[in-house]
Design a protein around this motif. Structure first.
Motif: not given
Ligand code: V07
Length: 267
Positions: A11-19, A77-86, A243-249
């Protein structure tokens, strides 16, 4: 949260708004993220907050405050992807050398962050943890963090681990002392100490090693961050200020992680 991807689908993931607009996760033009190879543990050195502010003619503290918004964004974003530890490097043992007013401002951020976000973190089953030395932290900082840790300790979702008053060499010296004390007490045979014993004696003893390290803002150093734990991790650096690090990054880092894993798998 990973279950949203369905059975190993790409899957390709877009930012929250697009979702929200599209009502789900989307295919897209810039590549795709495989649901079955998400790094379990992502660690981030959140650098460039002061530089971000300076570039805008703002005081450094404005950068730190803006960086806090990125913490929320990337946690989601990490939670959405299923990352377990951040694990997020929020304050190093070296950061005490900064001007007193800046340190005081930084020490108020955990409380501010949690007063805004704790309810939502609880709703989302997130576990808040802290990795660092609690001594020297102001009472209001510790009270806020300990409350969050306590209220989320039975949650089973993403572990959001803040490295605060953390330094890796200090952590390793402390681990050596702990093992030496146990050896001196006769609890442990020095000749039988293993890498796992050492890992377990670190402040990260309850976490797996990071699979991926991200550092923002163009610096290519570890700066005393998880030196032992990052021995086998993939590193990903970007010039983007935190501060500019986005979901896309973030997705870009994950895609690169997956690309590397696929390449090694092919050898
Ligand atoms: C801090 C914002 C992010 C960029 C890096 C420096 C400034 C969130 C926290 C935090 C810590 C513990 C906790 C909840 C939130 C934080 C510090 C600095 C010291 F339980 N952001 N943030 N803590 N910055």
């Amino acid at each position: 949260m990973a279950k949203r991807f369905g059975g190993g689908l790409l899957r390709w993931l877009q930012d929250g708004k697009d979702q929200e607009r599209a009502g789900g996760l989307q295919d897209g033009p810039n590549g795709e993220i495989a649901a079955d190879n998400i790094p379990q543990h992502v660690a981030i050195i959140m650098d460039g907050n002061g530089r971000w502010a300076k570039a805008r003619g703002l005081p450094r503290i404005a950068g730190h405050h803006s960086g806090m918004k990125a913490v929320k964004r990337i946690t989601k974003a990490a939670d959405r992807l299923g990352v377990r530890y951040l694990t997020l490097y929020a304050f190093s043992t070296e950061n005490w050398k900064r001007p007193k007013a800046e340190v005081e401002f930084l020490m108020k951020l955990p409380q501010e962050f949690l007063s805004i976000e704790l309810d939502e973190l609880i709703e989302n089953n997130v576990q808040v943890k802290m990795m660092g030395v609690q001594d020297l932290l102001p009472d209001y900082t510790l009270t806020a963090i300990n409350e969050a840790v306590r209220k989320t300790e039975n949650n089973t979702g993403l572990v959001l681990n803040f490295a605060l008053n953390y330094g890796s060499r200090m952590e390793m010296v402390e681990a050596a002392r702990q093992l030496a004390r146990r050896a001196a007490n006769g609890e442990l045979d020095p000749g039988s100490i293993t890498e796992d014993d050492f890992s377990a004696s670190l402040l990260s003893g309850h976490l797996p090693d990071p699979d991926l390290l991200i550092r923002t803002s163009g610096e290519l150093r570890l700066s005393n961050f998880m030196l032992w734990q990052l021995a086998y991790s993939e590193f990903w650096f970007t010039d983007v200020y935190w501060p500019e690090f986005s979901d896309q990054h973030f997705y870009e880092a994950i895609r690169e992680y997956q690309r590397r894993a696929r390449r090694y798998g092919g050898l």
